[in-house]
Design a protein around this motif. Sequence first.
Motif, PDB file in Angstrom:
ATOM      1  N   PHE A 117       0.785  -1.403   0.076  1.00 44.99           N
ATOM      2  CA  PHE A 117       0.122  -0.001  -0.025  1.00 44.99           C
ATOM      3  C   PHE A 117       0.709   1.354  -0.065  1.00 44.99           C
ATOM      4  O   PHE A 117       1.820   1.506   0.732  1.00 44.99           O
ATOM      5  N   GLU A 118       0.330   2.146  -0.950  1.00 50.70           N
ATOM      6  CA  GLU A 118       1.330   3.532  -0.966  1.00 50.70           C
ATOM      7  C   GLU A 118       0.047   4.661  -0.682  1.00 50.70           C
ATOM      8  O   GLU A 118       0.678   5.771  -0.177  1.00 50.70           O
ATOM      9  N   GLU A 119      -0.939   4.541  -1.063  1.00 46.79           N
ATOM     10  CA  GLU A 119      -1.768   5.847  -1.185  1.00 46.79           C
ATOM     11  C   GLU A 119      -3.312   5.536  -1.271  1.00 46.79           C
ATOM     12  O   GLU A 119      -3.693   4.561  -1.843  1.00 46.79           O
ATOM     13  N   LEU A 120      -4.163   6.353  -0.795  1.00 46.51           N
ATOM     14  CA  LEU A 120      -5.716   6.228  -1.162  1.00 46.51           C
ATOM     15  C   LEU A 120      -5.866   7.494  -2.129  1.00 46.51           C
ATOM     16  O   LEU A 120      -5.540   8.534  -1.958  1.00 46.51           O
ATOM     17  N   LYS A 121      -6.801   6.917  -3.067  1.00 46.20           N
ATOM     18  CA  LYS A 121      -7.303   8.156  -4.116  1.00 46.20           C
ATOM     19  C   LYS A 121      -8.794   8.172  -3.962  1.00 46.20           C
ATOM     20  O   LYS A 121      -9.504   7.104  -4.480  1.00 46.20           O
ATOM     21  N   GLN A 122      -9.505   9.313  -3.810  1.00 45.40           N
ATOM     22  CA  GLN A 122     -10.683   9.119  -3.600  1.00 45.40           C
ATOM     23  C   GLN A 122     -11.430   9.057  -5.121  1.00 45.40           C
ATOM     24  O   GLN A 122     -10.850   9.754  -6.029  1.00 45.40           O
ATOM     25  N   THR A 123     -12.456   8.058  -5.349  1.00 44.40           N
ATOM     26  CA  THR A 123     -12.962   7.999  -6.797  1.00 44.40           C
ATOM     27  C   THR A 123     -14.460   8.350  -6.645  1.00 44.40           C
ATOM     28  O   THR A 123     -14.820   8.387  -7.765  1.00 44.40           O
ATOM     29  N   ALA A 124     -15.066   8.384  -5.555  1.00 42.61           N
ATOM     30  CA  ALA A 124     -16.394   8.629  -5.612  1.00 42.61           C
ATOM     31  C   ALA A 124     -16.785   8.934  -3.958  1.00 42.61           C
ATOM     32  O   ALA A 124     -15.764   8.864  -3.241  1.00 42.61           O
ATOM     33  N   PRO A 125     -17.799   9.566  -3.780  1.00 38.87           N
ATOM     34  CA  PRO A 125     -18.341   9.882  -2.446  1.00 38.87           C
ATOM     35  C   PRO A 125     -18.162   8.671  -1.378  1.00 38.87           C
ATOM     36  O   PRO A 125     -18.488   7.529  -1.738  1.00 38.87           O
TER      37      PRO A 125
END
Length: 210
Positions: A41-49
């Motif tokens: 794991f490296e990052e979280l990216k928001q794709t929707a609410p």
Amino acid sequence: MKRHITLLLPALLLFSLGAAPQEEDPTAPYLAGVKERFSGFEELKQTAPFDYSVRGEGGRELGRLLLESGDSERKTGYAGPIPVALCLGSDGRIIGVLTGPNQETPRYLRMLEKKGFFERWNGMTLEEAAERQVDAVTRATYSSDAILHGVRQAAKYHFEAAKRKHSSAGNDWNGLLLSAVVLLSAAIYLLCDFRRRLKRETSSCNCCKN
């Protein structure tokens, strides 16, 4: 005096901007659990609410982290609500349930963890988790019920959101297909009309020659 006030106003503005509270990251309480469940794991990216893509090296998607929606109903545990988040693997199935900040008695949550309560949804799709009834753990019934309710609510919200997205994509495709058919029909009509006109003009020219 006016000069002092003029100099003071920008300073007050800068102070107020610096003192303004920054918005909290809603995923922060779940990062430790995400790291445990997603190797690399490296990052979280928001794709929707309330929906985050779990990314690894080079932006490769490892899975998703789904939070409860802001308007979802919460069921109270022994000492208050227990926020939850769902971890989904790359196949779209649940690989873990995480708990957010709460006032629950720690020993109850430790009991649930020891009994494997948080893994009871592993392998389920969102649709299955939204409907599945999971047995509560004895002596931690309130905590169990609150978490079960949160999981079902979160799963239902994201499953229905995915259905709406799929339906919207299908409607967009149908709209594009209909537009293509209309354009193709118009092109065929214009081509046929052009050939008829050309044929009439050719016939007219032959009559003149005769």
